[in-house]
Design a protein around this motif. Structure first.
Motif, PDB file in Angstrom:
ATOM      1  N   PHE A 119     -43.092  66.663 -14.445  1.00 43.99           N
ATOM      2  CA  PHE A 119     -42.511  68.008 -14.605  1.00 43.99           C
ATOM      3  C   PHE A 119     -40.986  67.935 -14.573  1.00 43.99           C
ATOM      4  N   GLN A 120     -40.454  67.098 -13.690  1.00 41.95           N
ATOM      5  CA  GLN A 120     -38.988  66.993 -13.594  1.00 41.95           C
ATOM      6  C   GLN A 120     -38.382  66.309 -14.824  1.00 41.95           C
ATOM      7  N   GLU A 170     -39.854  75.103 -15.067  1.00 42.12           N
ATOM      8  CA  GLU A 170     -39.914  75.764 -13.756  1.00 42.12           C
ATOM      9  C   GLU A 170     -40.172  77.262 -13.879  1.00 42.12           C
ATOM     10  N   ARG A 194     -32.526  74.325 -12.211  1.00 43.40           N
ATOM     11  CA  ARG A 194     -33.983  74.502 -12.164  1.00 43.40           C
ATOM     12  C   ARG A 194     -34.369  75.625 -11.214  1.00 43.40           C
ATOM     13  N   GLN A 246     -45.547  65.634 -10.551  1.00 44.75           N
ATOM     14  CA  GLN A 246     -44.281  66.295 -10.176  1.00 44.75           C
ATOM     15  C   GLN A 246     -43.105  65.604 -10.861  1.00 44.75           C
ATOM     16  N   LYS A 250     -50.155  74.574 -16.123  1.00 44.94           N
ATOM     17  CA  LYS A 250     -48.698  74.756 -16.086  1.00 44.94           C
ATOM     18  C   LYS A 250     -48.152  74.813 -17.515  1.00 44.94           C
ATOM     19  N   ARG A 305     -43.137  70.276  -4.888  1.00 46.76           N
ATOM     20  CA  ARG A 305     -42.334  69.809  -6.028  1.00 46.76           C
ATOM     21  C   ARG A 305     -41.522  68.563  -5.678  1.00 46.76           C
ATOM     22  N   ASP A 318     -45.247  75.686  -2.066  1.00 42.51           N
ATOM     23  CA  ASP A 318     -45.066  75.338  -3.483  1.00 42.51           C
ATOM     24  C   ASP A 318     -43.830  74.469  -3.680  1.00 42.51           C
ATOM     25  N   ASP A 319     -42.728  74.898  -3.076  1.00 45.33           N
ATOM     26  CA  ASP A 319     -41.473  74.177  -3.294  1.00 45.33           C
ATOM     27  C   ASP A 319     -41.458  72.838  -2.583  1.00 45.33           C
ATOM     28  N   ARG A 375     -52.247  71.088  -2.872  1.00 39.95           N
ATOM     29  CA  ARG A 375     -50.935  70.511  -3.204  1.00 39.95           C
ATOM     30  C   ARG A 375     -50.657  69.248  -2.388  1.00 39.95           C
TER      31      ARG A 375
END
Ligand code: TNX
Length: 626
Positions: A127-128, A135, A532, A124, A64, A185, A181-182, A258
């Motif tokens: 990432f946030q 993103e 995002r 996750q 990523k 997250r 995917d979403d 995931r």
């Protein structure tokens, strides 16, 4: 360059004033302690991992970062990297199977968990904590810093699901992957895949080829689903699609990577028109004219939840051939899906055709039962035996309680919360997915603006949901799920519009301790989430900015009330056919609509002088009907 300076300035502002930056984490973690400074990615740091599983997650992180920042960080075994992914050698009791602890200091990022799932969820969160540019799906410029923080986090419930209906409208393999995917997250771990219904059979069953040769296709129709023209004789069925078993395996693997388990649903004995169109002998009427339904109306609904199906869409519980059919379906399904659950539907089963069928009557006599409800119980128990023989557990909609079901069955409570409460009291495991809080097909804002549907469910209501009903032992409540029925949803972007931000509210309902939830704080994080999603290219709804407009008729006068769920908005309105804006009357208390001629109310919400909501326009007649 100027953008970069602006970004730097924004990021250094909290530091200049000695404040910590606001974090925008969804779902909100159990415990967050902000400390001083921040960690900066330099592009030359190393990522360490202490086990093969930790290496896998560390590798996802590296990929990523490489994609968005263009850095190639070195992956190395051990525990001394600047960024550390560690599986605990001795279990941390607080974290359970899915929890993690994340410590960011100016020198290091350290993520640890008992299990790989925890590392994945911690990643996750990490990432946030990065700037929104993370993103992006391609390389972007950003200030790649992470604020210093210490987080301890774990979920409230083990089942955190979303359901996607791919029968009413087909979604391609790529669409399904994007949806998954979403979900990942936001720490969802269960994807309930509604694969069959009256409008299409979507999974290849090799021993029953007609299910997809015939059952996956319907005639082309536009317009509102449920009001479309029925198929005509001889008309070609050209619209639809299905997943081959290879497609299914690919999606299962994708979800597995995931940390998402897929629960496939074969909806029986009702909602089976696509199967019946393929094999008419499966229903009581055996009518060969039954077609895969294109969204025409084939039921009378009586407004109290009862209904009559005008076309037979129900399997015949008295025919052994039906159980042979189901055995084939579930044999192949059980071989495809590694998860423990198979969802067998059980909802909205119309029993009118059973009542008049000699075979069903004979079966009732044999079973010594006096009502057709019990036949559904018989059917469900037969299905459960089939699943058990394949090593799978049955889960079904709350109607399965009505005919009597074994204690081992798991119940999905959708008709409000009462089915779930009743089931839990009987000792069943329960997943809470009530229409009243979790139906993502419902309208999320002003009904005259949103895509038409028969019910509404606003973000604030979703957010207020506590999946644990009072007086129920938590051990029976596996968790909750949002359901996206797709009658009116034809594209992935519309599916995304319906799912976000309400899916974020549900993610927090299912993950975060109830006492840590705060609506105003959530709204702030939702707005950061919108930014995002803009970068991620994921659609979402801004309906939360539209006020709730209600009207009351008192002594012949119409009194209007405007309420904003989002704190701090200004609501401007007009009743003189002017376009409302910042110079119009600002709402402060309920007001009377003028009488004596046609009147139109126009409303729009603003914040800090800028419009945020839609321009809403309602006639006095519309209002009086509210
Ligand atoms: C009820 S929820 C259904 C679905 C519809 C949905 C539309 C459930 C188990 N059955 O078949 O798509 O309402 O809101």
């Amino acid at each position: 360059m100027r953008n970069l300076l602006a970004i730097l300035l924004i990021f250094s502002m909290p530091a200049l004033f000695g404040q910590k930056p606001a974090l925008n984490l969804i779902p909100r973690p159990v415990d967050v302690q902000q400390t001083d400074g921040s960690f900066r990615l330099s592009g030359t740091q190393t990522i360490s991992f202490n086990s093969p599983d930790a290496k896998m997650i560390a590798g996802m992180f590296e990929q990523k970062i490489s994609k968005v920042a263009g850095y190639s960080l070195k992956l190395q075994k051990g525990t001394s990297g600047a960024i550390r992914f560690n599986l605990n050698k001795t279990e941390d009791g607080r974290l359970g199977k899915e929890g993690y602890s994340l410590t960011v200091t100016p020198g290091n990022i350290e993520l640890s968990a008992n299990q790989p799932a925890g590392l994945f969820y911690g990643m996750q969160t990490l990432f946030q904590l990065f700037p929104a540019e993370i993103e992006s799906s391609s390389r972007v410029k950003a200030d790649w810093t992470v604020p210093a923080v210490k987080i301890t986090d774990y979920p409230r419930f083990p089942w955190r699901g979303l359901m996607l209906d791919v029968s009413r409208n087909f979604f391609s393999k790529e669409d399904v992957k994007k949806y998954i995917d979403d979900m990942a997250r936001f720490k969802f771990n269960t994807f309930h895949w509604h694969l069959t219904d009256d409008n299409g059979w979507r999974v290849e069953i090799k021993s029953l080829p007609k299910l997809t040769e015939v059952g996956a296709w319907r005639v082309a129709r536009g317009g509102h689903f449920g009001e479309r023209e029925a198929p005509k004789d001889g008309e070609q069925a050209t619209v639809g699609g299905f997943y081959t078993q290879a497609d299914i395996s690919e999606i299962i693997q994708y979800a597995h990577d995931r940390f998402i388990t897929i629960v496939p649903e074969i909806d029986v004995p009702g909602h089976s028109m696509a199967a019946i169109a393929s094999y008419p002998e499966l229903c009581c009427t055996k009518d060969p004219g039954i077609k895969v339904n294109p969204g025409s109306n084939f039921a009378d609904w009586y407004g109290d939840g009862t209904f009559k199906m005008l076309i037979d869409n129900t399997l015949n519980p008295s025919d052994e051939k039906v159980y042979e059919f189901l055995d084939k379906v579930f044999t192949e399904l059980a071989a495809m899906f590694p998860g423990q659950y198979i969802h067998v539907g059980g909802d909205e089963c119309y029993k009118g055709y059973w009542k008049n069928d000699p075979g069903c009557q004979a079966l009732m006599k044999k079973l010594n039962v006096d009502n057709v409800e019990k036949l559904q119980g018989y059917f469900m128990n037969r299905v459960e035996q089939i699943l058990q023989a394949k090593g799978k557990k049955l889960i079904g909609w709350d109607e399965i309680l009505e005919g009597g079901i074994s204690p081992g069955a798991t119940v999905m409570s959708w008709r409000g919360v009462k089915g779930g409460i009743e089931a839990a009291r009987m000792g069943h495991d329960v997943v809470m997915t009530p229409t009243t809080f979790a139906y993502l097909d419902y309208q999320q804002g002003e009904p005259t603006i949103e895509p038409p549907l028969y019910e509404g469910l606003r973000l604030m209501k979703c957010y207020s949901y506590n999946p644990l009903p009072e007086g129920v032992d938590q051990k029976f409540i596996l968790g909750g799920q949002g359901n996206l029925w797709s009658e009116q949803i034809q594209t992935l972007s519309h599916a995304q519009y319906m799912t976000w931000p309400r899916g974020w509210a549900l993610a927090e309902d299912f993950w975060t301790p109830n006492e840590k939830k705060s609506w105003p704080d959530f709204v702030r994080r939702v707005e950061a989430g919108f930014d995002r999603n803009e970068i991620a290219g994921v659609n979402y709804s801004r309906a939360m900015y539209d006020p709730v407009i209600s009207a009351e008729v008192k002594d012949g006068k119409t009194i209007i009330t405007l309420e904003s769920e989002v704190p701090g908005l200004d609501i401007f309105y007009t009743v003189d056919d002017a376009i409302p804006g910042r110079y119009s009357p600002k709402y402060s208390k309920p007001f009377e609509l003028p009488e004596g001629g046609p009147v139109t109310l126009r409303v729009i919400s603003y914040r800090s002088g800028k419009p945020l909501g839609h321009l809403i326009k309602l006639s006095a007649q519309d209002l009086k009907k509210r």
